[in-house]
Scaffold this motif. Structure first.
Motif, PDB file in Angstrom:
ATOM      1  N   ASN A  22       0.826  -1.211   0.000  1.00 43.58           N
ATOM      2  CA  ASN A  22       0.000   0.000   0.000  1.00 43.58           C
ATOM      3  C   ASN A  22       0.862   1.264   0.000  1.00 43.58           C
ATOM      4  N   ASN A  23       1.942   1.249  -0.827  1.00 44.80           N
ATOM      5  CA  ASN A  23       2.833   2.402  -0.991  1.00 44.80           C
ATOM      6  C   ASN A  23       3.522   2.814   0.295  1.00 44.80           C
ATOM      7  N   ARG A  24       3.658   1.924   1.268  1.00 41.22           N
ATOM      8  CA  ARG A  24       4.383   2.225   2.504  1.00 41.22           C
ATOM      9  C   ARG A  24       5.424   1.141   2.725  1.00 41.22           C
ATOM     10  N   TRP A  25       6.583   1.567   3.198  1.00 45.22           N
ATOM     11  CA  TRP A  25       7.611   0.583   3.528  1.00 45.22           C
ATOM     12  C   TRP A  25       7.343   0.040   4.912  1.00 45.22           C
ATOM     13  N   GLN A  26       7.257  -1.261   4.988  1.00 42.71           N
ATOM     14  CA  GLN A  26       7.032  -1.902   6.276  1.00 42.71           C
ATOM     15  C   GLN A  26       7.928  -3.125   6.385  1.00 42.71           C
ATOM     16  N   SER A  27       8.262  -3.507   7.594  1.00 45.61           N
ATOM     17  CA  SER A  27       9.103  -4.676   7.834  1.00 45.61           C
ATOM     18  C   SER A  27       8.229  -5.856   8.211  1.00 45.61           C
ATOM     19  N   VAL A  28       8.253  -6.919   7.406  1.00 48.15           N
ATOM     20  CA  VAL A  28       7.455  -8.099   7.729  1.00 48.15           C
ATOM     21  C   VAL A  28       8.109  -8.916   8.827  1.00 48.15           C
ATOM     22  N   ALA A  29       9.415  -8.631   9.096  1.00 46.08           N
ATOM     23  CA  ALA A  29      10.115  -9.354  10.164  1.00 46.08           C
ATOM     24  C   ALA A  29      10.195  -8.530  11.443  1.00 46.08           C
ATOM     25  N   ALA A  30       9.478  -7.392  11.482  1.00 44.10           N
ATOM     26  CA  ALA A  30       9.611  -6.463  12.614  1.00 44.10           C
ATOM     27  C   ALA A  30       9.240  -7.116  13.930  1.00 44.10           C
ATOM     28  N   SER A  31       8.090  -7.800  13.963  1.00 41.52           N
ATOM     29  CA  SER A  31       7.628  -8.364  15.230  1.00 41.52           C
ATOM     30  C   SER A  31       8.598  -9.411  15.755  1.00 41.52           C
ATOM     31  N   HIS A 422       0.850   0.876  13.693  1.00 36.39           N
ATOM     32  CA  HIS A 422       0.612   0.498  12.299  1.00 36.39           C
ATOM     33  C   HIS A 422       1.888   0.583  11.478  1.00 36.39           C
ATOM     34  N   ARG A 423       2.644   1.652  11.667  1.00 34.83           N
ATOM     35  CA  ARG A 423       3.840   1.888  10.877  1.00 34.83           C
ATOM     36  C   ARG A 423       5.048   1.107  11.376  1.00 34.83           C
ATOM     37  N   ASN A 424       5.198   1.063  12.695  1.00 34.01           N
ATOM     38  CA  ASN A 424       6.435   0.553  13.273  1.00 34.01           C
ATOM     39  C   ASN A 424       6.287  -0.776  14.005  1.00 34.01           C
ATOM     40  N   GLY A 425       5.083  -1.284  14.095  1.00 37.08           N
ATOM     41  CA  GLY A 425       4.870  -2.532  14.819  1.00 37.08           C
ATOM     42  C   GLY A 425       4.474  -2.278  16.263  1.00 37.08           C
ATOM     43  N   ARG A 426       3.694  -3.189  16.818  1.00 35.77           N
ATOM     44  CA  ARG A 426       3.158  -3.017  18.158  1.00 35.77           C
ATOM     45  C   ARG A 426       4.264  -2.951  19.213  1.00 35.77           C
ATOM     46  N   ASP A 427       5.277  -3.811  19.091  1.00 33.24           N
ATOM     47  CA  ASP A 427       6.338  -3.832  20.096  1.00 33.24           C
ATOM     48  C   ASP A 427       7.143  -2.534  20.091  1.00 33.24           C
ATOM     49  N   MET A 428       7.491  -2.058  18.889  1.00 33.24           N
ATOM     50  CA  MET A 428       8.251  -0.818  18.806  1.00 33.24           C
ATOM     51  C   MET A 428       7.441   0.345  19.373  1.00 33.24           C
ATOM     52  N   TYR A 429       6.161   0.369  19.064  1.00 31.20           N
ATOM     53  CA  TYR A 429       5.275   1.428  19.541  1.00 31.20           C
ATOM     54  C   TYR A 429       5.199   1.421  21.067  1.00 31.20           C
ATOM     55  N   ARG A 430       5.051   0.245  21.651  1.00 28.23           N
ATOM     56  CA  ARG A 430       4.937   0.159  23.105  1.00 28.23           C
ATOM     57  C   ARG A 430       6.262   0.505  23.782  1.00 28.23           C
ATOM     58  N   CYS A 431       7.381   0.148  23.149  1.00 26.80           N
ATOM     59  CA  CYS A 431       8.686   0.538  23.698  1.00 26.80           C
ATOM     60  C   CYS A 431       8.838   2.054  23.694  1.00 26.80           C
ATOM     61  N   ALA A 432       8.444   2.682  22.592  1.00 25.51           N
ATOM     62  CA  ALA A 432       8.540   4.142  22.514  1.00 25.51           C
ATOM     63  C   ALA A 432       7.634   4.795  23.558  1.00 25.51           C
ATOM     64  N   ARG A 433       6.461   4.235  23.744  1.00 26.25           N
ATOM     65  CA  ARG A 433       5.515   4.802  24.696  1.00 26.25           C
ATOM     66  C   ARG A 433       6.008   4.659  26.133  1.00 26.25           C
ATOM     67  N   ASN A 434       6.821   3.654  26.393  1.00 24.06           N
ATOM     68  CA  ASN A 434       7.342   3.426  27.740  1.00 24.06           C
ATOM     69  C   ASN A 434       8.737   4.016  27.938  1.00 24.06           C
ATOM     70  N   SER A 435       9.206   4.808  26.980  1.00 19.46           N
ATOM     71  CA  SER A 435      10.520   5.427  27.095  1.00 19.46           C
ATOM     72  C   SER A 435      10.400   6.848  27.624  1.00 19.46           C
ATOM     73  N   ASP A 436      11.517   7.364  28.123  1.00 23.99           N
ATOM     74  CA  ASP A 436      11.560   8.714  28.665  1.00 23.99           C
ATOM     75  C   ASP A 436      12.770   9.453  28.116  1.00 23.99           C
ATOM     76  N   TRP A 437      12.791  10.727  28.377  1.00 26.35           N
ATOM     77  CA  TRP A 437      13.888  11.603  28.001  1.00 26.35           C
ATOM     78  C   TRP A 437      15.210  11.017  28.509  1.00 26.35           C
ATOM     79  N   GLY A 438      16.133  10.777  27.589  1.00 26.16           N
ATOM     80  CA  GLY A 438      17.428  10.201  27.952  1.00 26.16           C
ATOM     81  C   GLY A 438      17.570   8.744  27.578  1.00 26.16           C
ATOM     82  N   ASP A 439      16.455   8.043  27.342  1.00 32.64           N
ATOM     83  CA  ASP A 439      16.525   6.638  26.927  1.00 32.64           C
ATOM     84  C   ASP A 439      16.968   6.535  25.469  1.00 32.64           C
TER      85      ASP A 439
END
Length: 453
Positions: A22-31, A422-439
């Protein structure tokens, strides 16, 4: 907002399979790769997390500090502590002679132009004298007047009350980066330059315990050394020290061949009088470093620039006197060996990091404060294996179904990246959401990125 919706992708230790959908680059091995990256850890404790929750002083140190302070019966201690804290935070570097001359020449040109516009036909010598007076007057008004701070017994006591908890928190946070990322490192020797009341020693002992066999604490103030020694003995002059094999000195060890596993300078380079003295000191400290050199300063513009000056001294200049030919590499916080992009793009905005901590429970103190500091860690081990993860250099903005991240990336650029499931995968998204300034985050390349302003 539309500009922030750039497409991003991330790269891990193994190359993922990329397919276009769908015209977007995605990683099928991301998860699958994110699961390998997490190694079974929860998202809130992913390997890039280095920021710490609220830090408290070790119980023994806090008890000793309170014993010393209460026994001193100093008047107006709270007020003097507040004033010393403000003074140290606002402290700037001494203006170099070359910078003064450059500024004087600029001012002289400005004043000469003004005199020409007035079309004065007076005595040229008198006009010259007037211009010189105006230049000197303007320089006095606009130049920071640096003076050395002498730590006698009274000032050392005020410093203990004002800075022991915040200084400990900053150093502990910086050293925690080594502890988490290099599990094989266990320092047997420590050199603490500008040791003050001994916060570096206590932070090192907290993280590595009894593996520390020898510590040399160097401070030009005899009063500071005596106070640090009292704290080691529980706040009294006699008794066994709680940390063994600690030696206090007023000068650095003479032999250039003696090295220490861990060398630290915390809030000390800013106390040196000139750029030349700072550079010579940094070179000396690096020569004495066997594994890691840790530099910590206030998170101000001058504090950050002092660290960048030290970084350039070691990375870009060849040391003519050396017995260890392993080249320095930046371990943290920079994910690259290039010029600091923040210093290049925003020289008035420092790269700093916040660390919550609990101050000493003295009269008028808050329950929780934040130490804002800048730091630099260099290593002789060379750049780490695997991808150079990006560093979060600002607050993480968590929004509905997406996260805004301000990153310093491995290509030496500052970027604002939007992370979504959607773009980066559920795990990457949750890691970013649980990160803080300096991580750190494993987003190391960006496509159609938005540069940070």
């Amino acid at each position: 907002m539309a500009a922030l919706r750039g497409r991003c992708f991330y790269v891990f230790c193994q190359q993922p399979i990329i397919q276009k959908t769908n015209n977007r680059w995605q990683s099928v091995a991301a998860s699958l790769q994110m699961q390998d990256f997490l190694n079974g850890a929860p998202h809130r404790k992913h390997p890039g997390v280095t920021a710490l929750k609220s830090i408290s002083l070790p119980e023994d140190l806090q008890r000793a500090a309170l014993s010393v302070i209460h026994g001193a019966t100093m008047s107006r201690l709270a007020d003097r502590s507040h004033r010393l804290t403000n003074f140290l935070w606002s402290r700037q570097r001494q203006t170099e002679d070359s910078a003064l001359r450059k500024k004087a020449i600029t001012l002289e040109k400005i004043f000469r132009e003004r005199e020409k516009e007035r079309d004065r036909d007076g005595d040229p010598q008198f006009l010259e004298t007037q211009i010189q007076k105006k230049v000197l007057s303007e320089l006095k008004k606009s130049t920071y007047h640096w003076t050395p701070l002498r730590y006698d017994e009274d000032v050392a006591m005020v410093y203990l009350a004002a800075r022991v908890a915040g200084g400990y928190a900053a150093v502990r946070r910086a050293l925690n980066e080594i502890k988490k990322r290099d599990a094989t490192f266990s320092p047997h020797s420590l050199l603490d330059f500008g040791s003050g009341v001994g916060t570096v020693l206590w932070a090192t002992h907290t993280l590595w315990g009894d593996s520390l066999g020898e510590a040399v604490c160097v401070d030009s103030s005899g009063a500071m050394n005596s106070l640090a020694d009292r704290l080691l003995r529980g706040g009294i002059d006699t008794g066994d020290p709680m940390i063994k094999q600690v030696y206090f000195r007023q000068f650095l060890p003479v032999s250039p061949k003696v090295q220490f596993d861990l060398v630290v300078s915390a809030f000390s380079l800013s106390e040196l009088a000139s750029q030349k003295e700072r550079r010579e000191t940094v070179r000396t400290l690096w020569r004495k470093t066997h594994s890691y050199l840790v530099l910590v300063e206030n998170g101000t513009k001058d504090g950050h620039q002092i660290l960048m000056e030290a970084r350039d001294t070691l990375l870009m200049e060849e040391d003519k006197v050396t017995f260890d030919y392993r080249r320095p590499a930046v371990f943290a916080p920079c994910p690259h060996q290039l010029t600091c992009p923040k210093l290049k793009q925003h020289p008035l905005l420092p790269c700093n990091f916040p660390q919550p901590y609990r101050p000493l429970p003295l009269h008028g103190s808050a329950d929780r404060e934040i130490e804002r500091f800048s730091y630099m860690i260099l290593t002789r081990a060379g750049p780490g294996a695997g991808p150079d993860w990006a560093r979060l250099t600002g607050p993480v903005l968590r929004r509905s179904q997406h996260v805004h991240c301000q990153l310093c990336c491995s290509d030496g650029e500052l970027r604002r990246v939007v992370v979504t499931a959607h773009r980066n995968g559920r795990d990457m998204y949750r890691c970013a959401r649980n990160s803080d300034w300096g991580d750190r985050l494993p987003i190391i390349q960006a496509e159609e990125h938005t540069p940070a302003e």
